[in-house]
Scaffold this motif. Structure first.
Motif, short mmCIF file in Angstrom:
data_model
loop_
_atom_site.label_atom_id
_atom_site.label_comp_id
_atom_site.label_asym_id
_atom_site.label_seq_id
_atom_site.Cartn_x
_atom_site.Cartn_y
_atom_site.Cartn_z
N MET A 1 5.87 2.50 12.62
CA MET A 1 7.04 2.80 11.78
C MET A 1 7.10 1.87 10.59
O MET A 1 7.70 2.16 9.58
CB MET A 1 8.32 2.66 12.61
N ASP A 2 6.42 0.76 10.68
CA ASP A 2 6.42 -0.13 9.52
C ASP A 2 4.97 -0.43 9.16
O ASP A 2 4.06 -0.27 9.98
CB ASP A 2 7.32 -1.34 9.83
N SER A 3 4.75 -0.80 7.91
CA SER A 3 3.37 -0.87 7.42
C SER A 3 2.51 -1.87 8.20
O SER A 3 1.29 -1.75 8.20
CB SER A 3 3.37 -1.21 5.93
N ASP A 5 2.31 -2.03 11.37
CA ASP A 5 1.69 -1.30 12.47
C ASP A 5 0.34 -0.76 12.06
O ASP A 5 -0.61 -0.75 12.85
CB ASP A 5 2.59 -0.12 12.88
N LEU A 18 1.92 6.25 6.29
CA LEU A 18 3.25 5.85 6.79
C LEU A 18 4.11 7.07 7.07
O LEU A 18 4.78 7.15 8.10
CB LEU A 18 3.94 4.95 5.76
N LYS A 19 4.07 8.02 6.14
CA LYS A 19 4.87 9.23 6.33
C LYS A 19 4.48 9.96 7.60
O LYS A 19 5.33 10.43 8.35
CB LYS A 19 4.68 10.17 5.14
N ASN A 22 5.55 8.02 10.72
CA ASN A 22 7.00 8.17 10.88
C ASN A 22 7.35 9.55 11.39
O ASN A 22 8.20 9.70 12.27
CB ASN A 22 7.72 7.94 9.54
N HIS A 25 6.66 9.83 15.05
CA HIS A 25 7.66 9.10 15.83
C HIS A 25 8.99 9.86 15.88
O HIS A 25 9.67 9.86 16.90
CB HIS A 25 7.89 7.70 15.26
N ALA A 26 9.33 10.51 14.77
CA ALA A 26 10.63 11.17 14.69
C ALA A 26 10.63 12.54 15.35
O ALA A 26 11.68 13.06 15.73
CB ALA A 26 11.05 11.32 13.22
N GLU A 46 8.52 16.46 2.86
CA GLU A 46 7.47 15.47 2.65
C GLU A 46 6.27 16.15 2.01
O GLU A 46 5.86 17.22 2.45
CB GLU A 46 7.04 14.85 3.99
#
Lengths: 136, 136
Positions: A1-3, A5, A18-19, A22, A25-26, A46
DNA sequence: GAGTATATTGAGAAAGATTCGCATTAGTAT
DNA sequence: ATACTAATGCGAATCTTTCTCAATATACTC
């Protein structure tokens, strides 16, 4: 979820990666094809390229972030690696995918592989059936 | 191997179907893609169309003469149904496919499916590893 | 914080696997 | 043998996935 990772697994933290991470995960759906990911992301507004989705998912697989499955369909489906290993049971009618883990089966597989002189690297167990909701 | 085998499963005994069935019986390699079957048959001097191979293999699958597998490759592989059910262990280096059957695993699968409320229809277990010949 | 080397992206072309459409041919039941 | 119908084979079409390459973004250095 954050760069971080991504950097932790040796991948440059780019916007598309990243997109996609994310998004995975979502997503409430845990098993998705590359096409699924691509289309869903477009619908969410996106902007990514299909080739990038394929590339990134493959990279995520190599990095251990996701697992690629070959169910009885003509394409790969990907699943975010959250917890521990598990196998799958899926409904032949509605396509629902459930998960299970059975230590006995795991152990037997290792024994069988060893007995045949193999060094086991992985395994894929998929049980097909009719789920409770689809009975009759 | 004889035209009655085909009629028994409800298929007209056509030449291409007989040739393909004979080929599968005669082949030392038990797991083959449609393309494999097609090319090998051409090399053997048998004249068949690729579309026919695909069609016939799918019909054989429906008729229970062959089983279709989805190993970690991008295509289906077919196997002639000879004896009883078995699972597969395959070498990630040389691609060799071995077989095994484990009643404990079979039973556990049924238990697990039942516990989750599923009526089991089928399952696919593939163990990946390095075979004895490919160990360093 | 700008400059640069390099990896990544995106779009479309290309490749690989499989299915489809349809005119021709081959089984099968009279 | 005849006729009806299903099956074949070819190429076109489809679907999934990868590749090519010019444009761009990231990360590293100063």
């Amino acid at each position: 979820m954050d760069s971080q990772d991504l950097k932790n697994v040796g991948l440059k933290a780019t916007l598309p990666r990243l997109k996609i991470l994310n998004f995975l995960h979502a997503s409430p759906v845990r098993h998705m094809s590359a096409e699924d990911v691509y289309k869903s992301m477009l619908e969410t507004g996106e902007d990514v390229g299909l080739a990038t989705v394929y590339r990134v998912l493959t990279q995520f697989e190599s990095a251990g972030l996701v697992t690629r499955h070959h169910f009885d369909e003509g394409h790969s489906v990907f699943e975010l690696n959250l917890g521990e290993h598990h196998d799958h049971i899926l409904c032949v009618k509605c396509g629902k995918v459930d998960e299970f883990f059975d230590p006995v089966i795991e152990d037997r597989q290792y024994d069988i592989a060893r007995n045949q002189g193999y060094t086991i690297t992985d395994h894929a167990l998929v049980v097909y059936g009719v789920c409770p909701d689809c009975q009759d």
